[in-house]
Design an enzyme around this catalytic site. Structure first.
Site, PDB file in Angstrom:
ATOM      1  N   LYS A 136       1.034  -1.211   0.012  1.00 14.82           N
ATOM      2  CA  LYS A 136      -0.003  -0.114  -0.016  1.00 14.82           C
ATOM      3  C   LYS A 136       0.853   1.165  -0.175  1.00 14.82           C
ATOM      4  O   LYS A 136       1.601   1.675   0.976  1.00 14.82           O
ATOM      5  CB  LYS A 136      -1.012   0.105   1.166  1.00 14.82           C
ATOM      6  CG  LYS A 136      -1.917   1.071   1.239  1.00 14.82           C
ATOM      7  CD  LYS A 136      -2.127   1.722   2.854  1.00 14.82           C
ATOM      8  CE  LYS A 136      -2.822   3.047   2.645  1.00 14.82           C
ATOM      9  NZ  LYS A 136      -2.245   4.048   1.905  1.00 14.82           N
ATOM     10  N   GLU A 171       9.085   1.776  11.528  1.00 14.03           N
ATOM     11  CA  GLU A 171      10.001   2.983  11.620  1.00 14.03           C
ATOM     12  C   GLU A 171       9.272   4.109  11.285  1.00 14.03           C
ATOM     13  O   GLU A 171       8.607   4.349  10.484  1.00 14.03           O
ATOM     14  CB  GLU A 171      11.056   2.575  10.239  1.00 14.03           C
ATOM     15  CG  GLU A 171      12.050   1.440  10.507  1.00 14.03           C
ATOM     16  CD  GLU A 171      12.640   1.667  11.755  1.00 14.03           C
ATOM     17  OE1 GLU A 171      13.016   2.492  12.373  1.00 14.03           O
ATOM     18  OE2 GLU A 171      13.033   0.243  12.217  1.00 14.03           O
ATOM     19  N   CYS A 219      12.396  11.624   7.973  1.00 13.79           N
ATOM     20  CA  CYS A 219      12.524  11.154   9.336  1.00 13.79           C
ATOM     21  C   CYS A 219      13.940  11.609  10.187  1.00 13.79           C
ATOM     22  O   CYS A 219      13.817  11.436  11.100  1.00 13.79           O
ATOM     23  CB  CYS A 219      11.949   9.847   9.552  1.00 13.79           C
ATOM     24  SG  CYS A 219      12.770   8.543   8.592  1.00 13.79           S
ATOM     25  N   GLU A 272       8.293  16.476  16.431  1.00 13.65           N
ATOM     26  CA  GLU A 272       8.809  16.422  14.963  1.00 13.65           C
ATOM     27  C   GLU A 272       8.133  17.626  14.125  1.00 13.65           C
ATOM     28  O   GLU A 272       6.884  17.628  14.184  1.00 13.65           O
ATOM     29  CB  GLU A 272       8.448  15.139  14.571  1.00 13.65           C
ATOM     30  CG  GLU A 272       9.026  14.898  13.201  1.00 13.65           C
ATOM     31  CD  GLU A 272       8.877  13.618  12.509  1.00 13.65           C
ATOM     32  OE1 GLU A 272       9.691  12.959  11.884  1.00 13.65           O
ATOM     33  OE2 GLU A 272       7.763  12.747  12.980  1.00 13.65           O
TER      34      GLU A 272
END
Length: 482
Positions: A174, A249, A283, A383
């Site tokens: 996906k 992750e 990231c 973040e």
């Protein structure tokens, strides 16, 4: 506009819903790059069924033969690298040189795991018995679900599916709805390379339908997810409750510690490249520069100069930095810039949407540097998926490491120093899965393990290299008495 389809059981097909969604160029949202099926749970179940049916025969295919298909796909992918890079830039927004590098990475990954397939099998061990051969046998898990993000839309799907296929698993992928085109083109190359029907299936659509079905299906043996921490934790809990092997992750708040022995201009360049490359949408992007008081002011000046020299514009027009992928992502970055100012940090440069003619139709923001940041501020803890870096002063190495570790994340970290002792201590002391000395936090070679600690990862299995195959395999111990 191109109309793309799902890839299921070796066939290209629309969703049973008949509904489609549009993928827009972030530099020019009126430019529709393509349309895709808005797939349903039923579409996903059909793909899972195809993968389960194809898995035994694929597992029985000799590993070198599986590897040869990956290598042929790599050759096909490499033959259209320029076109793929342009497509990636149009759908995701990153500068063309960055997109070209990502496509090259995908090609290399396919070649790498195509060769690694030759080494699969197991190991022979010494037995304590005289008439016993003791060995291990490596086997695939079965059918795996891969859920991938938009920020590296060809590299991340490839570094998941290549080891999965090499080790004999079948796959339902996906891709992220914001940038699914290049993932579909990987499937096309694998199909042309001779991948049997059902071994790889690519289903586009919302996480609530496609992702949820993958994570809850009893026929899916493992889930590998890359994305935000909030979504990843939900995916992990759901998949683990069903007994699946899970690999997550997720986010990061990556620090670079700059010590007095460092060359200030070099340090500023390292932080700038890590913070502003790929528009900060990584990231592993450098989000915090933790700088010793002795060089703090000089470093801030140098970093501001680097930020001011970055050209911003459409990805295909030769600019250094492209737009955010969407208005929502841009809004998120702008909100954090407001938060930083309200918390009392000093906005040194950037922080605004540029107003030139070329920026009027895209999701742009200037490279942004905050100084006078303290570790408890939100811009030092949460973040920010954009080109924003917080510069934090510290008075010693020990304080710097304490600040570096003072978040819930632990993905990547670096130090800039000329002191060998500091470098070695940092490797030991910092809480991060990837540690670098005198290098930016972003980027990793494909043959070494990649993954984080704390809230950045499930801390179960690493990706890439040999570790990338470990996740997709299980081991039997075999005693042969004679």
């Amino acid at each position: 506009m191109p109309a793309y389809e799902n890839y299921c059981n070796g066939q290209w097909m629309d969703s049973e819903s008949g509904e489609r969604f549009k993928v827009h160029n972030p530099a020019n949202p009126s430019d529709v790059v393509g349309t895709f099926p808005q797939s349903t749970a039923a579409d996903t179940k059909r793909a899972i069924e195809a993968a389960v049916e194809a898995q035994p025969k694929w597992e029985q295919t000799p590993a070198p033969e599986r590897g040869s298909i990956l290598r042929r796909a790599a050759s096909l992918l490499g033959g259209q690298a320029n076109e793929l890079a342009e497509t990636l830039s149009r759908e995701e927004g990153k500068a063309l040189p960055e997109a070209s590098g990502e496509v090259a990475r995908a090609v290399d990954i396919l070649y790498y795991y195509g060769e690694k397939a030759n080494d699969l099998g197991g190991e022979v061990k010494s037995s304590s018995s005289r008439d016993t051969r003791l060995q291990t046998k490596t086997e695939p898990l079965g059918t795996v679900g891969l859920i991938t993000p938009w920020n590296y839309p060809i590299a991340i799907p490839t570094w998941k599916l290549a080891p999965a296929l090499a080790t004999g698993n079948t796959v339902v992928l996906k891709p992220a709805s914001q940038a699914p085109i290049v993932a579909s083109l990987i499937a096309k190359c694998l199909d042309e390379a001779g991948l049997p029907d059902g071994v790889l299936n690519v289903i586009t659509g919302p996480g609530s339908e496609v992702g949820q079905t993958l994570t809850t299906s009893e026929d899916v043996d493992a889930i590998s997810f890359t994305g935000s921490t909030s979504v990843g934790q939900l995916v992990g809990e759901t998949a683990a409750a069903g007994g699946k092997r899970v690999q997550l992750e997720m986010g990061g708040k990556n620090p670079t510690l700059v010590m007095p022995s460092a060359d200030v201009n070099t340090a500023a360049e390292i932080v700038s490249d890590g913070a502003f490359g790929v528009t900060g949408q990584a990231c592993t992007a450098t989000s915090r520069a933790i700088v010793h008081d002795d060089i703090y002011e000089t470093f801030v000046e140098a970093l501001v100069e680097h930020a001011e020299n970055i050209s911003i514009g459409p990805a295909l027009d030769g600019y250094d930095m492209g737009p955010h992928i969407s208005q929502d992502e841009l809004n998120g970055t702008l909100e954090y810039i407001d938060v930083g100012q309200s918390e009392g940090a000093t906005l040194e440069v950037g922080g605004s949407v540029p107003q030139d003619e070329r920026h009027k139709s895209g999701f742009y923001v200037e490279p942004t540097v905050f100084s006078d940041v303290s570790s408890e501020m939100r811009i030092a803890q949460e973040e920010i998926f954009g080109p924003v870096v917080a510069v934090i002063p510290v008075s010693s190495y020990d304080e710097g490491v304490a600040v570096a570790n003072d978040t819930k994340f632990g993905l990547a970290a670096s130090i800039v120093t000329e002191e060998l002792g500091e470098a070695h201590r940092f490797v030991d002391d910092v809480e991060a899965g990837v540690v670098k000395v005198n290098e930016k936090t972003t980027g990793l070679e494909l043959h070494v393990p990649f993954g984080g600690m704390k809230a950045s990862s499930s801390e179960t299995y690493r990706e890439q290299g040999d570790a990338g195959m470990d996740f997709f395999t299980t081991t039997k111990t075999v005693y042969l008495n004679y």
